[in-house]
Design a protein around this motif. Sequence first.
Motif, mmCIF file in Angstrom:
data_model
loop_
_atom_site.group_PDB
_atom_site.id
_atom_site.type_symbol
_atom_site.label_atom_id
_atom_site.label_comp_id
_atom_site.label_asym_id
_atom_site.label_seq_id
_atom_site.Cartn_x
_atom_site.Cartn_y
_atom_site.Cartn_z
ATOM 1 N N VAL A 274 63.061 19.215 -24.381
ATOM 2 C CA VAL A 274 64.039 18.160 -24.067
ATOM 3 C C VAL A 274 64.909 18.596 -22.888
ATOM 4 C CG1 VAL A 274 66.054 16.923 -24.948
ATOM 5 C CG2 VAL A 274 64.021 17.184 -26.384
ATOM 6 N N ASN A 275 65.311 19.887 -22.867
ATOM 7 C CA ASN A 275 66.131 20.367 -21.755
ATOM 8 C C ASN A 275 65.363 20.299 -20.429
ATOM 9 O OD1 ASN A 275 68.379 20.908 -23.344
ATOM 10 N ND2 ASN A 275 67.701 22.997 -23.819
ATOM 11 N N ASP A 276 64.054 20.660 -20.490
ATOM 12 C CA ASP A 276 63.241 20.564 -19.274
ATOM 13 C C ASP A 276 63.123 19.118 -18.804
ATOM 14 O OD1 ASP A 276 62.869 23.244 -19.138
ATOM 15 O OD2 ASP A 276 60.821 23.252 -19.941
ATOM 16 N N LEU A 277 62.885 18.196 -19.735
ATOM 17 C CA LEU A 277 62.799 16.787 -19.359
ATOM 18 C C LEU A 277 64.099 16.298 -18.761
ATOM 19 C CD1 LEU A 277 60.815 15.260 -22.369
ATOM 20 C CD2 LEU A 277 60.031 15.448 -20.009
ATOM 21 N N PHE A 278 65.194 16.725 -19.318
ATOM 22 C CA PHE A 278 66.501 16.299 -18.840
ATOM 23 C C PHE A 278 66.754 16.842 -17.431
ATOM 24 C CE2 PHE A 278 71.136 16.844 -18.520
ATOM 25 C CZ PHE A 278 71.535 15.516 -18.681
ATOM 26 N N ASP A 279 66.448 18.130 -17.231
ATOM 27 C CA ASP A 279 66.671 18.732 -15.918
ATOM 28 C C ASP A 279 65.745 18.120 -14.867
ATOM 29 O OD1 ASP A 279 68.608 20.390 -16.938
ATOM 30 O OD2 ASP A 279 67.245 22.085 -17.264
ATOM 31 N N PHE A 280 64.464 17.955 -15.225
ATOM 32 C CA PHE A 280 63.513 17.417 -14.250
ATOM 33 C C PHE A 280 63.848 15.982 -13.866
ATOM 34 C CE2 PHE A 280 59.580 15.191 -13.154
ATOM 35 C CZ PHE A 280 59.169 15.953 -12.077
ATOM 36 N N SER A 281 64.244 15.162 -14.866
ATOM 37 C CA SER A 281 64.586 13.770 -14.561
ATOM 38 C C SER A 281 65.791 13.699 -13.631
ATOM 39 C CB SER A 281 64.845 13.005 -15.857
ATOM 40 O OG SER A 281 65.941 13.564 -16.560
ATOM 41 N N ARG A 282 66.760 14.582 -13.818
ATOM 42 C CA ARG A 282 67.923 14.576 -12.936
ATOM 43 C C ARG A 282 67.556 15.066 -11.529
ATOM 44 N NH1 ARG A 282 73.197 17.285 -15.149
ATOM 45 N NH2 ARG A 282 71.794 19.051 -15.492
ATOM 46 N N ILE A 283 66.683 16.089 -11.452
ATOM 47 C CA ILE A 283 66.255 16.581 -10.130
ATOM 48 C C ILE A 283 65.478 15.503 -9.404
ATOM 49 C CG2 ILE A 283 64.746 18.225 -8.964
ATOM 50 C CD1 ILE A 283 65.526 20.276 -11.093
ATOM 51 N N GLU A 284 64.540 14.864 -10.094
ATOM 52 C CA GLU A 284 63.711 13.852 -9.465
ATOM 53 C C GLU A 284 64.520 12.638 -9.049
ATOM 54 O OE1 GLU A 284 59.191 12.313 -10.178
ATOM 55 O OE2 GLU A 284 60.563 12.148 -11.864
ATOM 56 N N ALA A 285 65.514 12.281 -9.857
ATOM 57 C CA ALA A 285 66.362 11.134 -9.534
ATOM 58 C C ALA A 285 67.457 11.480 -8.537
ATOM 59 C CB ALA A 285 66.998 10.573 -10.815
ATOM 60 N N GLY A 286 67.594 12.775 -8.223
ATOM 61 C CA GLY A 286 68.629 13.193 -7.284
ATOM 62 C C GLY A 286 70.022 13.129 -7.870
ATOM 63 N N ASP B 88 73.824 28.013 -6.764
ATOM 64 C CA ASP B 88 74.235 27.567 -8.090
ATOM 65 C C ASP B 88 73.725 28.627 -9.060
ATOM 66 O OD1 ASP B 88 74.388 26.383 -10.650
ATOM 67 O OD2 ASP B 88 74.324 24.379 -9.777
ATOM 68 N N LEU B 89 74.613 29.462 -9.531
ATOM 69 C CA LEU B 89 74.235 30.621 -10.317
ATOM 70 C C LEU B 89 73.412 30.245 -11.532
ATOM 71 C CD1 LEU B 89 74.440 33.677 -10.729
ATOM 72 C CD2 LEU B 89 76.564 33.279 -12.006
ATOM 73 N N GLU B 90 73.819 29.199 -12.235
ATOM 74 C CA GLU B 90 73.120 28.795 -13.464
ATOM 75 C C GLU B 90 71.706 28.332 -13.151
ATOM 76 O OE1 GLU B 90 73.599 25.599 -17.159
ATOM 77 O OE2 GLU B 90 75.202 25.835 -15.674
ATOM 78 N N ARG B 91 71.539 27.570 -12.025
ATOM 79 C CA ARG B 91 70.214 27.042 -11.690
ATOM 80 C C ARG B 91 69.274 28.164 -11.213
ATOM 81 N NH1 ARG B 91 70.002 22.588 -14.543
ATOM 82 N NH2 ARG B 91 71.817 21.234 -14.156
ATOM 83 N N ILE B 92 69.790 29.081 -10.391
ATOM 84 C CA ILE B 92 68.944 30.187 -9.930
ATOM 85 C C ILE B 92 68.569 31.090 -11.099
ATOM 86 C CG2 ILE B 92 68.858 32.199 -8.420
ATOM 87 C CD1 ILE B 92 68.616 29.510 -7.005
ATOM 88 N N CYS C 205 61.591 24.570 -11.044
ATOM 89 C CA CYS C 205 61.929 25.665 -10.128
ATOM 90 C C CYS C 205 61.826 25.212 -8.675
ATOM 91 C CB CYS C 205 61.002 26.850 -10.365
ATOM 92 S SG CYS C 205 61.230 27.674 -11.963
ATOM 93 N N LYS C 206 60.769 24.473 -8.360
ATOM 94 C CA LYS C 206 60.596 23.986 -6.992
ATOM 95 C C LYS C 206 61.744 23.066 -6.595
ATOM 96 C CE LYS C 206 57.405 21.440 -4.021
ATOM 97 N NZ LYS C 206 56.145 20.685 -3.919
ATOM 98 N N GLY C 207 62.124 22.150 -7.493
ATOM 99 C CA GLY C 207 63.226 21.245 -7.189
ATOM 100 C C GLY C 207 64.535 21.983 -6.962
ATOM 101 N N ILE C 208 64.787 23.011 -7.774
ATOM 102 C CA ILE C 208 66.040 23.774 -7.637
ATOM 103 C C ILE C 208 66.050 24.554 -6.318
ATOM 104 C CG2 ILE C 208 67.371 25.674 -8.606
ATOM 105 C CD1 ILE C 208 66.494 24.734 -11.390
ATOM 106 N N ILE C 209 64.942 25.231 -6.005
ATOM 107 C CA ILE C 209 64.882 26.034 -4.776
ATOM 108 C C ILE C 209 65.003 25.147 -3.543
ATOM 109 C CG2 ILE C 209 63.446 27.581 -3.404
ATOM 110 C CD1 ILE C 209 64.744 28.847 -5.889
#
Length: 570
Positions: A396-408, A454-458, A534-538
Amino acid sequence: MGSKKSRSLNEDIPIEGQSTNSRQKIPMGGKRGGNRLSLRLKFLLYICLIIIPAMGIVFVWIGIQEHKHTMDQILNQARILAKQVVITRQWVSDCGGVMVDTESKGAENISCFFEDKDNIAGKHYRRFCPAMVTKKLSEYASQAALYRFHITSLDLLNPENKPNLFEEESLKIFQDGNQNEIFKVEFKENDEKFQYMIPLRLNKSCVKCHHKKDYNVGMIRGGLSVFFSINDIKSYLKKRNLRLAVAGACLIFITIFILLVLLNKLILKPVKELEVMANDIGKGNFEIKVNINTGDELETLGQAFNSMGANLREGRDRLKEKIDQATRDLREANKELQGLDKLKSDFLSNMSHELRTPLTVIRGGVNYLKRTIKERDKQSNLKIIDKNLNHLTHLVNDLFDFSRIEAGNIEWDFSTENIGLLLQDIIDMMRPLTDKKNLSVLYKYPGEIYVRMDLERIEQVLFNLFDNAVKFSNPGAKIYLKAEKAAGSIVISVKDQGIGIPREKQEYVFEKFYTLTGNGKDKNGSTGLGLAICKGIIEGHGGRIWVESEIGHGSAFYFSLPLSNSQLNA
């Protein structure tokens, strides 16, 4: 499914002369190769190779025939002269000789072999025999520079009539009875002479006159030779051959010129028009037409070119209409896909957000049960529930993070941090897992390297990469963690000694929901979102992430982050 950036169909299909790097251009015209000859030069070469030898042979043959004809004329002339002399001798012989005034000019310098004389009107006359008449005729002809003839014999009565070498050889041949005439051309003292000789046979008058017992009618008594210069004839023949050669050369030149003119008009000009049309068609100009009015196959070929151009023009127009329609359809479909993708992203974001609340409640309930229930069998069931609950929470956390990255919609919290300490913290956090598989982590502290991040994201990126390295490493293997500066950025690498990733699959590992098994879930329970996150964060940090791997030799994941200005100046 996530969306990919769409491309217009006009970008994929070149129109009217557009070309791609992978398309090889085939020139329709232009410069020819250095060793190639034009059709005009080839035709000229072949015509010269055919006409010049052929015409040369013809004119040489004509020259030979002219020479032969001239020699035949000379021979006929000699025959006529010899016949004329023989006829004259026959007339003198039939007359029994001719009476000549001994005081006349015609009787000078000649010896008489007959004693019969006549005195008429106070003048003395003597009889001239055929030999004497022949000699005087020869003197007169020689003085006129026309010709000369000579009576000779092997059995001489007059030493003045001694034969030369040609006459002597000819008389011997006549006596052998092999030939009735002999001739030859002799070049002597810049004078080319024709020599002709025939045998002289005794007739009744000759036998009666000479009164010799061994003389018989028909017997060869001697020979008559005719000599005359053929320099003038040869000179005329040379001039005639020269004129013939000049005329032949002019004829060859005119023939080649006419053939080249016809070649240019009937073949080269139409071919050039076809070449120009082919070049224009190759450049996308389908409006061009050729006008060839030769009334032959080239005109038919020109009409076929015009028809081809018209067909290509119609095909291009139809294709363009289809492409335009397909582009519009694709644009509409792309809009729909983007809408659906947004709906999907919104759904995943909302769903993952909504799932967090019940999962938190379930987590609290499981923790309570773990504290209150003491039975061993129930504790075992609670561990299974807790393990699956952790996996579900992670998903669920991965889905939440990915959806936010993809949606900007992700919120970044940038600060300048020492990434060297962060790497050490990750090693400490992952120690329970590495100890469990007896893995060695090799890491050398690079010193203080400050990066704005962003320390938490890296930390999340490093955790995912380190976790994958642990999952795919065999017990007792080594994991290499490294950080080094490179061209204004810091490059972090995590390398394992696992099974490796096939080369053809390496470009897909950062796509969402991609796993090496291809079924959306690998044997370690991954759903294929970790590397995509990871790709979206980097990329959100302005960096780059990539992988290098070889089957059987492990995988190395790299990502780069821009260094802060202070670190660049350090």
